[in-house]
Write an enzyme that holds these catalytic residues in place. Structure first.
Site, PDB file in Angstrom:
ATOM      1  N   ASP A   8       0.877  -1.161   0.000  1.00  0.00           N
ATOM      2  CA  ASP A   8       0.000   0.000   0.000  1.00  0.00           C
ATOM      3  C   ASP A   8       0.918   1.216   0.000  1.00  0.00           C
ATOM      4  O   ASP A   8       2.150   1.077  -0.059  1.00  0.00           O
ATOM      5  CB  ASP A   8      -0.936  -0.048   1.218  1.00  0.00           C
ATOM      6  CG  ASP A   8      -2.204   0.769   0.992  1.00  0.00           C
ATOM      7  OD1 ASP A   8      -2.306   1.484  -0.027  1.00  0.00           O
ATOM      8  OD2 ASP A   8      -3.105   0.706   1.848  1.00  0.00           O
ATOM      9  N   GLU A  10       0.223   4.493   1.955  1.00  0.00           N
ATOM     10  CA  GLU A  10       0.182   5.438   3.078  1.00  0.00           C
ATOM     11  C   GLU A  10       1.275   5.141   4.100  1.00  0.00           C
ATOM     12  O   GLU A  10       1.710   6.032   4.822  1.00  0.00           O
ATOM     13  CB  GLU A  10      -1.198   5.407   3.741  1.00  0.00           C
ATOM     14  CG  GLU A  10      -2.322   5.993   2.883  1.00  0.00           C
ATOM     15  CD  GLU A  10      -2.913   4.997   1.887  1.00  0.00           C
ATOM     16  OE1 GLU A  10      -2.358   3.890   1.697  1.00  0.00           O
ATOM     17  OE2 GLU A  10      -3.959   5.350   1.282  1.00  0.00           O
ATOM     18  N   HIS A  60      -2.584   0.118  -3.749  1.00  0.00           N
ATOM     19  CA  HIS A  60      -3.049   1.467  -3.390  1.00  0.00           C
ATOM     20  C   HIS A  60      -3.878   2.079  -4.506  1.00  0.00           C
ATOM     21  O   HIS A  60      -3.489   2.015  -5.674  1.00  0.00           O
ATOM     22  CB  HIS A  60      -1.846   2.360  -3.081  1.00  0.00           C
ATOM     23  CG  HIS A  60      -2.217   3.794  -2.851  1.00  0.00           C
ATOM     24  ND1 HIS A  60      -2.904   4.203  -1.727  1.00  0.00           N
ATOM     25  CD2 HIS A  60      -2.024   4.909  -3.602  1.00  0.00           C
ATOM     26  CE1 HIS A  60      -3.099   5.517  -1.804  1.00  0.00           C
ATOM     27  NE2 HIS A  60      -2.584   5.965  -2.929  1.00  0.00           N
ATOM     28  N   HIS A 104      -1.187   0.834   6.603  1.00  0.00           N
ATOM     29  CA  HIS A 104      -1.636   1.897   7.521  1.00  0.00           C
ATOM     30  C   HIS A 104      -2.703   1.340   8.452  1.00  0.00           C
ATOM     31  O   HIS A 104      -3.321   0.306   8.167  1.00  0.00           O
ATOM     32  CB  HIS A 104      -2.213   3.070   6.719  1.00  0.00           C
ATOM     33  CG  HIS A 104      -3.311   2.657   5.794  1.00  0.00           C
ATOM     34  ND1 HIS A 104      -4.610   2.476   6.204  1.00  0.00           N
ATOM     35  CD2 HIS A 104      -3.271   2.323   4.479  1.00  0.00           C
ATOM     36  CE1 HIS A 104      -5.331   2.071   5.179  1.00  0.00           C
ATOM     37  NE2 HIS A 104      -4.547   1.952   4.121  1.00  0.00           N
ATOM     38  N   HIS A 116      -7.397   4.855   7.641  1.00  0.00           N
ATOM     39  CA  HIS A 116      -8.711   4.671   7.007  1.00  0.00           C
ATOM     40  C   HIS A 116      -8.878   3.172   6.755  1.00  0.00           C
ATOM     41  O   HIS A 116      -7.932   2.396   6.965  1.00  0.00           O
ATOM     42  CB  HIS A 116      -8.816   5.452   5.682  1.00  0.00           C
ATOM     43  CG  HIS A 116      -7.934   4.930   4.594  1.00  0.00           C
ATOM     44  ND1 HIS A 116      -6.573   5.175   4.550  1.00  0.00           N
ATOM     45  CD2 HIS A 116      -8.194   4.142   3.521  1.00  0.00           C
ATOM     46  CE1 HIS A 116      -6.045   4.580   3.500  1.00  0.00           C
ATOM     47  NE2 HIS A 116      -7.012   3.930   2.858  1.00  0.00           N
ATOM     48  N   GLU A 135      -7.526  -2.707   6.869  1.00  0.00           N
ATOM     49  CA  GLU A 135      -6.949  -3.374   5.696  1.00  0.00           C
ATOM     50  C   GLU A 135      -5.915  -4.423   6.104  1.00  0.00           C
ATOM     51  O   GLU A 135      -5.779  -5.461   5.440  1.00  0.00           O
ATOM     52  CB  GLU A 135      -6.338  -2.326   4.760  1.00  0.00           C
ATOM     53  CG  GLU A 135      -7.423  -1.417   4.177  1.00  0.00           C
ATOM     54  CD  GLU A 135      -6.873  -0.245   3.375  1.00  0.00           C
ATOM     55  OE1 GLU A 135      -5.782  -0.356   2.800  1.00  0.00           O
ATOM     56  OE2 GLU A 135      -7.549   0.796   3.329  1.00  0.00           O
TER      57      GLU A 135
HETATM   58 ZN   LIG Z   1      -3.665   3.041   0.129  1.00  0.00          ZN
END
Ligand SMILES: [Zn+2]
Length: 272
Positions: A8, A10, A60, A104, A116, A135
């Site tokens: 990802d 972030e 992502h 994240h 998030h 996630e």
């Molecule tokens: Zn992401």
């Protein structure tokens, strides 16, 4: 031994702001390159242990961030997330271990960079079998369905703590210390990537030695609850057959993780 490295953005080295992870913004291309280098560090670590096959999945946004021309030539890339398993595309293809790079924390976590769960504008919370999961949890449980352990994570201290709570004994690399949602004390990428390489080598060596964490197998059938941000979103999401609505919450029952993952993606896609 085949390793899947799910990336990802972030939780990539140096990322502290949406402007660094959104296509079209001036800073984004720099962080595409840094994301590719973080992934390459994990690839090197996996190969220097005993992996003989490494696949990187770009998870992502639309899954088109990693610069393939800069990817370690020994790896292959799952590019674009319009795929059956999105952030963990390839997880069903004979993988022995999963590594999460640049992850994240879930929505609502304090002092967590860009926290998030799937969509920061739509999703206010996700619970599976009453347990709050983001996630990290969703993708780790997908691995668990296929009997695959999550070996390692890189991200900020909150992402690593979330992974540690789910998977005791997971290897983790804290590459930045968040002080809010959009501020952190960051390691320079060269330093962060040296750590990612070293820890990936250790994580894959543990797998070879039979000392990897256990796969995260959730009890089936699965119950999912999703809280959406607005009533318009939950109005739209409730159109999915099988979805049960209460207020801004959708509940959904699924036979197993692949079915739940598909339903989750449908519900979030509907909730515009
Ligand atoms: Zn992401």
């Amino acid at each position: 031994m085949k390793i899947l490295i799910a990336c990802d953005m972030e939780g990539i080295s140096g990322v502290v702001h949406w402007g660094q992870v959104m296509p079209g913004s001036p800073e984004y291309p720099r962080f595409q390159s840094i994301m590719t280098d973080d992934a390459n560090a994990a690839v090197r670590g996996a190969f220097s242990a005993v992996a003989d096959e490494v696949v990187v999945t770009d998870g992502h946004n639309t899954g088109r961030n990693i610069l393939i021309e800069e990817l370690d030539p020994r790896a292959r890339l799952n590019s674009s997330n319009a795929s059956p398993f999105a952030m963990v595309q390839g997880i069903d293809a004979g993988v022995d271990g999963l590594i999460l790079v640049g992850y994240h924390a879930r929505v609502g976590t304090q002092t967590a960079i860009l926290e998030h769960t799937w969509s920061s504008s739509r999703v206010a919370g996700v619970w599976i079998n009453e347990q709050p999961l983001g996630e990290i949890g969703l993708n780790t449980a997908m691995g668990g369905h296929f009997g695959i352990p999550t070996l390692m994570i890189s991200g900020d201290q909150s992402a690593c703590a979330e992974a540690n709570a789910l998977i005791p004994s997971i290897e983790s690399v804290v590459i930045k210390q968040a002080s809010s949602r959009m501020a952190a004390e960051c390691l320079p990428p060269s330093v962060a990537q040296a750590k990612i390489e070293e820890v990936a080598r250790r994580a894959v060596t543990r797998l070879k030695d039979g000392k990897a964490p256990a796969p995260l197998r959730l009890q089936t059938p699965l119950h999912m609850a999703i809280d959406f941000m607005t009533s318009e979103m939950v109005d739209a999401a409730s159109l999915l057959p099988g979805a049960q609505r209460t207020g801004r919450r959708i509940e959904y029952n699924a036979a197993d993780m692949p079915a739940l993952y598909s339903a989750f993606r449908c519900l979030v896609a509907l909730a515009k």
